[in-house]
Design a protein around this motif. Structure first.
Motif, PDB file in Angstrom:
ATOM      1  N   GLY A 128       8.604  61.982  51.635  1.00 49.03           N
ATOM      2  CA  GLY A 128       7.310  62.022  52.310  1.00 49.03           C
ATOM      3  C   GLY A 128       6.117  62.292  51.429  1.00 49.03           C
ATOM      4  N   ILE A 129       6.185  61.944  50.170  1.00 49.19           N
ATOM      5  CA  ILE A 129       5.066  62.154  49.256  1.00 49.19           C
ATOM      6  C   ILE A 129       4.196  60.894  49.258  1.00 49.19           C
ATOM      7  N   THR A 130       2.914  61.057  49.364  1.00 52.71           N
ATOM      8  CA  THR A 130       1.979  59.941  49.208  1.00 52.71           C
ATOM      9  C   THR A 130       1.214  60.173  47.922  1.00 52.71           C
ATOM     10  N   SER A 131       1.336  59.226  47.001  1.00 52.26           N
ATOM     11  CA  SER A 131       0.668  59.348  45.698  1.00 52.26           C
ATOM     12  C   SER A 131      -0.478  58.358  45.605  1.00 52.26           C
ATOM     13  N   THR A 132      -1.624  58.838  45.174  1.00 48.48           N
ATOM     14  CA  THR A 132      -2.783  57.995  44.905  1.00 48.48           C
ATOM     15  C   THR A 132      -3.119  58.173  43.441  1.00 48.48           C
ATOM     16  N   TYR A 133      -3.230  57.046  42.738  1.00 56.21           N
ATOM     17  CA  TYR A 133      -3.373  57.107  41.286  1.00 56.21           C
ATOM     18  C   TYR A 133      -4.051  55.841  40.762  1.00 56.21           C
ATOM     19  N   ALA A 134      -4.576  55.932  39.551  1.00 59.13           N
ATOM     20  CA  ALA A 134      -5.165  54.770  38.881  1.00 59.13           C
ATOM     21  C   ALA A 134      -4.078  54.093  38.053  1.00 59.13           C
ATOM     22  N   TRP A 135      -3.939  52.773  38.223  1.00 61.38           N
ATOM     23  CA  TRP A 135      -2.944  52.032  37.448  1.00 61.38           C
ATOM     24  C   TRP A 135      -3.490  50.643  37.145  1.00 61.38           C
ATOM     25  N   GLN A 136      -3.588  50.338  35.873  1.00 58.12           N
ATOM     26  CA  GLN A 136      -4.056  49.046  35.384  1.00 58.12           C
ATOM     27  C   GLN A 136      -5.403  48.655  36.014  1.00 58.12           C
ATOM     28  N   GLY A 137      -6.326  49.610  36.029  1.00 61.03           N
ATOM     29  CA  GLY A 137      -7.681  49.361  36.482  1.00 61.03           C
ATOM     30  C   GLY A 137      -7.886  49.372  37.989  1.00 61.03           C
ATOM     31  N   LYS A 138      -6.841  49.683  38.762  1.00 55.39           N
ATOM     32  CA  LYS A 138      -6.968  49.714  40.221  1.00 55.39           C
ATOM     33  C   LYS A 138      -6.512  51.070  40.752  1.00 55.39           C
ATOM     34  N   ILE A 139      -7.018  51.422  41.921  1.00 52.15           N
ATOM     35  CA  ILE A 139      -6.551  52.619  42.615  1.00 52.15           C
ATOM     36  C   ILE A 139      -5.399  52.189  43.514  1.00 52.15           C
ATOM     37  N   GLU A 140      -4.250  52.827  43.332  1.00 56.03           N
ATOM     38  CA  GLU A 140      -3.038  52.505  44.085  1.00 56.03           C
ATOM     39  C   GLU A 140      -2.669  53.687  44.970  1.00 56.03           C
ATOM     40  N   THR A 141      -2.022  53.408  46.074  1.00 52.96           N
ATOM     41  CA  THR A 141      -1.458  54.446  46.941  1.00 52.96           C
ATOM     42  C   THR A 141      -0.055  53.994  47.338  1.00 52.96           C
ATOM     43  N   ASP A 142       0.929  54.849  47.100  1.00 53.21           N
ATOM     44  CA  ASP A 142       2.315  54.521  47.395  1.00 53.21           C
ATOM     45  C   ASP A 142       3.019  55.694  48.053  1.00 53.21           C
ATOM     46  N   GLU A 143       3.995  55.380  48.888  1.00 53.11           N
ATOM     47  CA  GLU A 143       4.896  56.383  49.434  1.00 53.11           C
ATOM     48  C   GLU A 143       5.996  56.599  48.401  1.00 53.11           C
ATOM     49  N   GLU A 144       6.267  57.848  48.066  1.00 57.47           N
ATOM     50  CA  GLU A 144       7.266  58.173  47.060  1.00 57.47           C
ATOM     51  C   GLU A 144       8.089  59.365  47.518  1.00 57.47           C
ATOM     52  N   LEU A 145       9.077  59.702  46.720  1.00 59.43           N
ATOM     53  CA  LEU A 145       9.844  60.931  46.873  1.00 59.43           C
ATOM     54  C   LEU A 145       9.614  61.739  45.609  1.00 59.43           C
ATOM     55  N   LEU A 146       9.775  63.033  45.716  1.00 58.97           N
ATOM     56  CA  LEU A 146       9.572  63.924  44.580  1.00 58.97           C
ATOM     57  C   LEU A 146      10.880  64.634  44.275  1.00 58.97           C
ATOM     58  N   LEU A 147      11.281  64.605  43.026  1.00 63.21           N
ATOM     59  CA  LEU A 147      12.456  65.354  42.583  1.00 63.21           C
ATOM     60  C   LEU A 147      11.979  66.660  41.979  1.00 63.21           C
ATOM     61  N   MET A 148      12.568  67.765  42.418  1.00 60.36           N
ATOM     62  CA  MET A 148      12.312  69.075  41.838  1.00 60.36           C
ATOM     63  C   MET A 148      13.585  69.451  41.092  1.00 60.36           C
ATOM     64  N   VAL A 149      13.513  69.449  39.780  1.00 57.75           N
ATOM     65  CA  VAL A 149      14.675  69.567  38.910  1.00 57.75           C
ATOM     66  C   VAL A 149      14.663  70.921  38.204  1.00 57.75           C
ATOM     67  N   LYS A 150      15.759  71.677  38.313  1.00 63.73           N
ATOM     68  CA  LYS A 150      15.863  72.954  37.607  1.00 63.73           C
ATOM     69  C   LYS A 150      16.724  72.759  36.362  1.00 63.73           C
ATOM     70  N   THR A 151      16.162  73.163  35.208  1.00 57.23           N
ATOM     71  CA  THR A 151      16.830  72.933  33.936  1.00 57.23           C
ATOM     72  C   THR A 151      16.501  74.039  32.944  1.00 57.23           C
ATOM     73  N   ASP A 152      17.065  73.927  31.762  1.00 55.50           N
ATOM     74  CA  ASP A 152      16.807  74.840  30.653  1.00 55.50           C
ATOM     75  C   ASP A 152      15.733  74.225  29.760  1.00 55.50           C
ATOM     76  N   GLN A 153      14.887  75.051  29.192  1.00 53.46           N
ATOM     77  CA  GLN A 153      13.810  74.546  28.325  1.00 53.46           C
ATOM     78  C   GLN A 153      14.347  73.697  27.177  1.00 53.46           C
ATOM     79  N   LYS A 154      15.538  74.012  26.683  1.00 59.81           N
ATOM     80  CA  LYS A 154      16.113  73.270  25.555  1.00 59.81           C
ATOM     81  C   LYS A 154      16.538  71.861  25.937  1.00 59.81           C
ATOM     82  N   LEU A 155      16.584  71.568  27.231  1.00 58.99           N
ATOM     83  CA  LEU A 155      17.037  70.257  27.694  1.00 58.99           C
ATOM     84  C   LEU A 155      15.904  69.338  28.138  1.00 58.99           C
ATOM     85  N   VAL A 156      14.677  69.800  28.076  1.00 60.64           N
ATOM     86  CA  VAL A 156      13.558  69.013  28.595  1.00 60.64           C
ATOM     87  C   VAL A 156      13.449  67.663  27.902  1.00 60.64           C
TER      88      VAL A 156
END
Length: 174
Positions: free
Chosen positions: A77-105
């Motif tokens: 249920g994420i709606t992203s609005t962003y600039a891409w290749q000179g245009k303003i885009e809006t897309d429905e997306e999903l967001l991953l929340m990832v838990k990790t160790d700093q050494k693995l970034v």
């Protein structure tokens, strides 16, 4: 059941010292299990946007299977609005929340770049400043860093056994 309102004040606005002591007693155990400062800052949350559930599941499974992440939450249920290749885009997306160790970034970013359908996938991280010690320990136990440490420890023990147990063996530090 006791209901806490914070802070509890008298009609004159003075903080009740007795309430403070009661809260400290009741919450003391919970507070003592959290980690702040350098210990908690070893871990990161990475945020990754994806176009669909299939991509989300592929990345989530791959990151956990490769032990680059201990856990990946898929947030729809994420709606992203962003600039891409000179245009303003809006897309429905999903967001991953990832838990990790700093050494693995860096390895995590590389995995996403190789397996993500976007030309320029979003991967941003932030430090976990504080958290429940047991959960943070669990992140460490379920990522590649803990396997590498276990392998080094096992190699060191094997070297020590072969050498007759006489002294420490250098196993490397990373």
């Amino acid at each position: 059941p006791t209901v806490f309102s914070s802070p509890m004040r008298s009609s004159r606005g003075a903080y009740h010292a007795g309430t403070s002591a009661m809260l400290e007693r009741r919450l003391g155990a919970a507070l003592s299990t959290s980690v702040g400062g350098p210990g908690g800052q070893r871990y990161r949350v990475a945020w990754i946007t994806v176009p669909d559930r299939s991509t989300a599941q592929k990345l989530a499974s791959g990151l956990v299977e490769q032990k680059l992440a201990a856990c990946v939450n898929v947030i729809p249920g994420i709606t992203s609005t962003y600039a891409w290749q000179g245009k303003i885009e809006t897309d429905e997306e999903l967001l991953l929340m990832v838990k990790t160790d700093q050494k693995l970034v860096d390895k995590l970013i590389g995995y996403v770049e190789e397996n993500h359908p976007y030309d320029s996938p979003e991967v941003i991280t932030t430090k976990i400043e504080e958290g429940r010690k047991g959960y943070l320990d669990w992140i460490g136990q379920n990522t590649l860093v803990s396997d590498e440490a276990t392998s080094r420890d096992a190699a060191g023990a094997a070297d020590e056994q072969r050498s007759g147990g006489g002294g420490a063996t250098a196993t490397g530090d990373s």
